[in-house]
Each structure stands twice: as C-alpha cells, then as structure tokens.
Design a protein around this motif. Sequence first.
Motif, PDB file in Angstrom:
ATOM      1  N   THR A   1      44.588  29.955  50.109  1.00  0.00           N
ATOM      2  CA  THR A   1      45.280  28.918  48.834  1.00  0.00           C
ATOM      3  C   THR A   1      44.662  28.444  47.797  1.00  0.00           C
ATOM      4  O   THR A   1      44.406  28.529  46.901  1.00  0.00           O
ATOM      5  N   THR A   2      42.577  27.761  48.592  1.00  0.00           N
ATOM      6  CA  THR A   2      42.383  27.006  47.340  1.00  0.00           C
ATOM      7  C   THR A   2      41.231  28.041  46.422  1.00  0.00           C
ATOM      8  O   THR A   2      41.579  27.597  45.622  1.00  0.00           O
ATOM      9  N   VAL A   3      41.037  29.384  47.369  1.00  0.00           N
ATOM     10  CA  VAL A   3      40.557  30.554  46.942  1.00  0.00           C
ATOM     11  C   VAL A   3      41.069  30.576  45.386  1.00  0.00           C
ATOM     12  O   VAL A   3      40.656  30.971  44.277  1.00  0.00           O
ATOM     13  N   SER A   4      42.685  31.271  45.478  1.00  0.00           N
ATOM     14  CA  SER A   4      43.858  30.949  45.220  1.00  0.00           C
ATOM     15  C   SER A   4      43.503  29.823  43.458  1.00  0.00           C
ATOM     16  O   SER A   4      43.308  30.716  42.484  1.00  0.00           O
ATOM     17  N   LYS A   5      43.492  29.357  43.221  1.00  0.00           N
ATOM     18  CA  LYS A   5      43.639  28.000  42.997  1.00  0.00           C
ATOM     19  C   LYS A   5      41.969  28.256  41.875  1.00  0.00           C
ATOM     20  O   LYS A   5      42.455  27.687  41.037  1.00  0.00           O
ATOM     21  N   LEU A   6      41.219  28.554  42.590  1.00  0.00           N
ATOM     22  CA  LEU A   6      39.985  28.585  41.612  1.00  0.00           C
ATOM     23  C   LEU A   6      39.853  29.523  41.256  1.00  0.00           C
ATOM     24  O   LEU A   6      38.840  29.049  40.173  1.00  0.00           O
ATOM     25  N   GLN A   7      40.018  30.698  41.284  1.00  0.00           N
ATOM     26  CA  GLN A   7      40.196  31.603  40.362  1.00  0.00           C
ATOM     27  C   GLN A   7      41.697  32.037  39.471  1.00  0.00           C
ATOM     28  O   GLN A   7      41.229  31.813  38.050  1.00  0.00           O
ATOM     29  N   ALA A   8      42.033  30.836  39.765  1.00  0.00           N
ATOM     30  CA  ALA A   8      43.200  30.356  38.184  1.00  0.00           C
ATOM     31  C   ALA A   8      42.136  29.444  37.069  1.00  0.00           C
ATOM     32  O   ALA A   8      42.740  30.010  36.169  1.00  0.00           O
ATOM     33  N   LYS A   9      41.960  28.066  38.171  1.00  0.00           N
ATOM     34  CA  LYS A   9      41.043  27.489  36.910  1.00  0.00           C
ATOM     35  C   LYS A   9      40.199  27.771  36.934  1.00  0.00           C
ATOM     36  O   LYS A   9      38.717  27.538  35.553  1.00  0.00           O
ATOM     37  N   LEU A  10      39.538  29.163  37.379  1.00  0.00           N
ATOM     38  CA  LEU A  10      37.980  29.651  36.627  1.00  0.00           C
ATOM     39  C   LEU A  10      38.002  31.440  35.873  1.00  0.00           C
ATOM     40  O   LEU A  10      38.089  32.071  37.012  1.00  0.00           O
ATOM     41  N   PRO A  11      38.314  31.089  34.221  1.00  0.00           N
ATOM     42  CA  PRO A  11      37.905  32.125  34.216  1.00  0.00           C
ATOM     43  C   PRO A  11      37.225  33.098  34.514  1.00  0.00           C
ATOM     44  O   PRO A  11      35.827  33.652  34.874  1.00  0.00           O
ATOM     45  N   GLY A  12      37.537  34.546  35.194  1.00  0.00           N
ATOM     46  CA  GLY A  12      36.502  35.207  35.433  1.00  0.00           C
ATOM     47  C   GLY A  12      35.948  36.181  36.299  1.00  0.00           C
ATOM     48  O   GLY A  12      34.737  36.364  37.051  1.00  0.00           O
ATOM     49  N   SER A  13      36.400  34.681  37.371  1.00  0.00           N
ATOM     50  CA  SER A  13      35.848  34.763  39.063  1.00  0.00           C
ATOM     51  C   SER A  13      36.601  35.929  39.383  1.00  0.00           C
ATOM     52  O   SER A  13      37.334  36.268  39.506  1.00  0.00           O
ATOM     53  N   THR A  14      35.814  36.058  41.084  1.00  0.00           N
ATOM     54  CA  THR A  14      36.858  37.431  41.210  1.00  0.00           C
ATOM     55  C   THR A  14      36.281  36.554  42.964  1.00  0.00           C
ATOM     56  O   THR A  14      35.244  35.751  43.232  1.00  0.00           O
ATOM     57  N   ALA A  15      37.524  37.136  43.694  1.00  0.00           N
ATOM     58  CA  ALA A  15      36.491  36.409  45.772  1.00  0.00           C
ATOM     59  C   ALA A  15      37.115  37.681  46.387  1.00  0.00           C
ATOM     60  O   ALA A  15      37.481  39.402  45.643  1.00  0.00           O
ATOM     61  N   TRP A  16      36.141  37.548  46.485  1.00  0.00           N
ATOM     62  CA  TRP A  16      35.497  39.248  47.269  1.00  0.00           C
ATOM     63  C   TRP A  16      35.903  39.312  49.078  1.00  0.00           C
ATOM     64  O   TRP A  16      36.602  38.439  49.322  1.00  0.00           O
ATOM     65  N   SER A  17      36.621  40.329  49.319  1.00  0.00           N
ATOM     66  CA  SER A  17      37.327  40.318  50.631  1.00  0.00           C
ATOM     67  C   SER A  17      35.885  41.208  51.735  1.00  0.00           C
ATOM     68  O   SER A  17      35.887  42.495  51.246  1.00  0.00           O
ATOM     69  N   ASN A  18      35.431  41.149  52.843  1.00  0.00           N
ATOM     70  CA  ASN A  18      35.069  42.360  53.260  1.00  0.00           C
ATOM     71  C   ASN A  18      35.908  43.127  54.165  1.00  0.00           C
ATOM     72  O   ASN A  18      35.572  44.103  54.436  1.00  0.00           O
ATOM     73  N   GLY A  19      37.001  42.987  53.495  1.00  0.00           N
ATOM     74  CA  GLY A  19      38.416  43.575  53.732  1.00  0.00           C
ATOM     75  C   GLY A  19      37.963  45.676  53.958  1.00  0.00           C
ATOM     76  O   GLY A  19      38.194  46.759  54.565  1.00  0.00           O
ATOM     77  N   ASN A  20      37.900  45.375  52.540  1.00  0.00           N
ATOM     78  CA  ASN A  20      37.553  47.374  51.663  1.00  0.00           C
ATOM     79  C   ASN A  20      36.376  47.818  52.287  1.00  0.00           C
ATOM     80  O   ASN A  20      36.292  48.775  52.211  1.00  0.00           O
ATOM     81  N   CYS A  21      35.190  46.737  52.828  1.00  0.00           N
ATOM     82  CA  CYS A  21      34.108  47.418  53.066  1.00  0.00           C
ATOM     83  C   CYS A  21      34.598  47.954  54.947  1.00  0.00           C
ATOM     84  O   CYS A  21      34.622  48.410  54.869  1.00  0.00           O
ATOM     85  N   PHE A  22      35.009  47.477  55.445  1.00  0.00           N
ATOM     86  CA  PHE A  22      35.909  47.718  57.084  1.00  0.00           C
ATOM     87  C   PHE A  22      36.128  49.017  56.686  1.00  0.00           C
ATOM     88  O   PHE A  22      36.370  49.460  57.643  1.00  0.00           O
ATOM     89  N   ARG A  23      37.370  48.717  56.184  1.00  0.00           N
ATOM     90  CA  ARG A  23      38.468  50.644  55.739  1.00  0.00           C
ATOM     91  C   ARG A  23      37.062  51.398  55.592  1.00  0.00           C
ATOM     92  O   ARG A  23      37.743  52.550  55.676  1.00  0.00           O
ATOM     93  N   SER A  24      36.662  51.340  54.490  1.00  0.00           N
ATOM     94  CA  SER A  24      35.609  52.098  53.864  1.00  0.00           C
ATOM     95  C   SER A  24      34.917  52.863  54.696  1.00  0.00           C
ATOM     96  O   SER A  24      35.185  54.121  55.555  1.00  0.00           O
ATOM     97  N   LEU A  25      34.310  52.206  55.687  1.00  0.00           N
ATOM     98  CA  LEU A  25      33.747  52.902  56.709  1.00  0.00           C
ATOM     99  C   LEU A  25      34.919  53.201  57.618  1.00  0.00           C
ATOM    100  O   LEU A  25      33.999  53.793  59.015  1.00  0.00           O
ATOM    101  N   THR A  26      34.986  52.753  58.208  1.00  0.00           N
ATOM    102  CA  THR A  26      36.789  53.286  59.400  1.00  0.00           C
ATOM    103  C   THR A  26      37.236  54.915  58.695  1.00  0.00           C
ATOM    104  O   THR A  26      37.471  55.670  59.399  1.00  0.00           O
ATOM    105  N   LEU A  27      37.153  54.420  57.051  1.00  0.00           N
ATOM    106  CA  LEU A  27      37.156  56.283  56.942  1.00  0.00           C
ATOM    107  C   LEU A  27      36.405  56.934  56.986  1.00  0.00           C
ATOM    108  O   LEU A  27      36.582  58.102  57.364  1.00  0.00           O
TER     109      LEU A  27
END
Length: 332
Positions: free
Chosen positions: A143-169
Amino acid sequence: ERLPESPGEAAWWLPRRGGAQADGDGSRGRALTMKLLRAKDDVASTAVIDFFRGDKLFNSLAKRELEQIRQRDAEDAEKLRAGIAKAIAKGVLPQGLKAPRYESVKIDGKTADEVAQKIIDRLPKGAGCVVVLVGLSGTGKGTTVSKLQAKLPGSTAWSNGNCFRSLTLLAARHCELNGKGDFDPACLTPENIGSWIRMLDFEKIDGEWDIRIRGLGIDEKVSDIKSTLLMEAKVAKNIPAVAEETQGEVVQFAADACERMGDAGVVVLVEGREQTLDFVPSPCRFRLEVADPGAVGARRAAQRVVAEALRRAESSGAHLNVEALLRAALAA
C-alpha cells in the motif's frame, strides 16, 4: 500477543469509535458506506476496525490472522535463508555482507498517505534513487509503495516476479528443446541458470525500461508477454522450483537494474524482505514498524471482512444496510 476479548479491555490499537464524524485526516470515525468499502484501502480498513471495536468475534479473527501471518513469515524467511545460502555458496552473492542501516518509520495511528509522506520527506530532492522498503507482512508495504507512486511522478515499482517468470520460461523451453517435456527440475544446474540469466537484458526500449529475453529461440520484451507466455501453466506451476534455485541470480539482476534506473534519475521503489533486499545497494532504506503486532492482525481481519462483504453485496444486488452486511460477513 493476547488480543482483547471484551469491550472492557479493548486494545490501544483500535481507533476510538467516532460515528460519522471524521477525525483529523478524515480516515478515523468515518461513516460506513458501500463507496468506502469498495475503495478497499487503509481508510476502509480503519473504519471497519473502528466499527468492530471490542467485538469478540472480530478480535478472535484478528488473533488468528496474526498467528497465520507469523507462521507464513517464518516459513518464507527459512526459504529465503536457504536460497541466499545457496547463492553465496555458488559465489553469486558476496559472503559476510554487513547488514545495512534502515530508517524506522512508525506506522501506528498513521494513514498510508502519512506514512508515504514521511518517507518522501527523507528522500533526496530532484534526483533519482532506489527506495528499499521492508517490514513484517501486513504492515502495508504494498500500500505504501502505491501511495509513493501516486505522490512521486515518474517513479516506478520494481518486482522480482517478472525475473522469476522469465527464468522459468527459459527453463521450460530448455526442457522442451532437450526432449524432457515442459519441465524437469534436474535442469536447474548452476551452469544452466548462469546461461539463462545472461539471456536477460535490462534496457531502455522506446523510452521505457524493460527486461528483454534473448535466447533459446525467444526474443521478446517482458512487457509484451507478461499476460501471455509468462502466464502459461508451464511457467506458473514451476516458478517455486525455479525461485528456490535462483534467488541470488534474481537479487543480483534486480540490484543492477534498480541501480541503473536510479542513476538515470528514476525513483525506484522496491519492497520485500530484508534477507534479499540487503543486497540491493541504496542509502534510502526504510523499515515499517508497528508497536503492537495486534494491529497487523486487525488490519488483515478487516481486509477479509471487507472482501466478504463486497462479495455478498455483489451477489445480492439489493439495497443493503452496510453495518448489517459487515456483521454477516464477519460471521461467515
């Protein structure tokens, strides 16, 4: 921790009952409406906790939720420790890393907006950086990350999920090319994993940062296949096995990617567990802390009650009394 069992011993973390009168920031004591519940945010959770102040059934649910959170946290921590130990043994991650310092952010009595603003006030002004956010499950990191994204224009949230999915593929494709079906855990050798991680590039493509997969006949941007190839069953069902063996490689990939974006002027938001995020270089580190863990159980209990209340409202379709709906959801 013992949660209160009767109105006479209500815990301090339950807000004062305030009826329809908003208090200060407007989140406490707010009138219960369907619009409020549908927001499914920290304001809704606070209102539901306020409504059930001193309720034995709600307190019992909050206690169970806290126990389950602690159990899952302990299990996850053990898995992460094992994964990090393997990565250190392989030389992927450094041994003897000195634990970095985290600034404490007390969340008691604060809305998610207030917590986010406290973090923003401590960030470098007008510059990119990597914001590392840790804390126990249920303290509101996402929730805090979502609020930070809304308050900080141009910010981005990093997730390791796509890395794990890419390696699994890539692991699944390797097995297919070698006649071993969609997946064989025996393929997860250090040599293969090292080869697959080199098939992942993090780069700016058409003005946007993205992971590109190049290898084993695949040449794709993750953003283009995140809802197709990366969601296929052969990927989804095998992520746990791949993640167990590739914690270190993914942490290193993430650290490099986040550092590059930060150097390019982007505010990168990363939330998760200290066991892995300690390896992500950054001076901007924050730990969400709560004085009484009971508040975490209460928040999770409120989220479950809201979800059940919304489900019942959707299936009914009739005009519903919100308070009655919440009580029925709690009793379900």
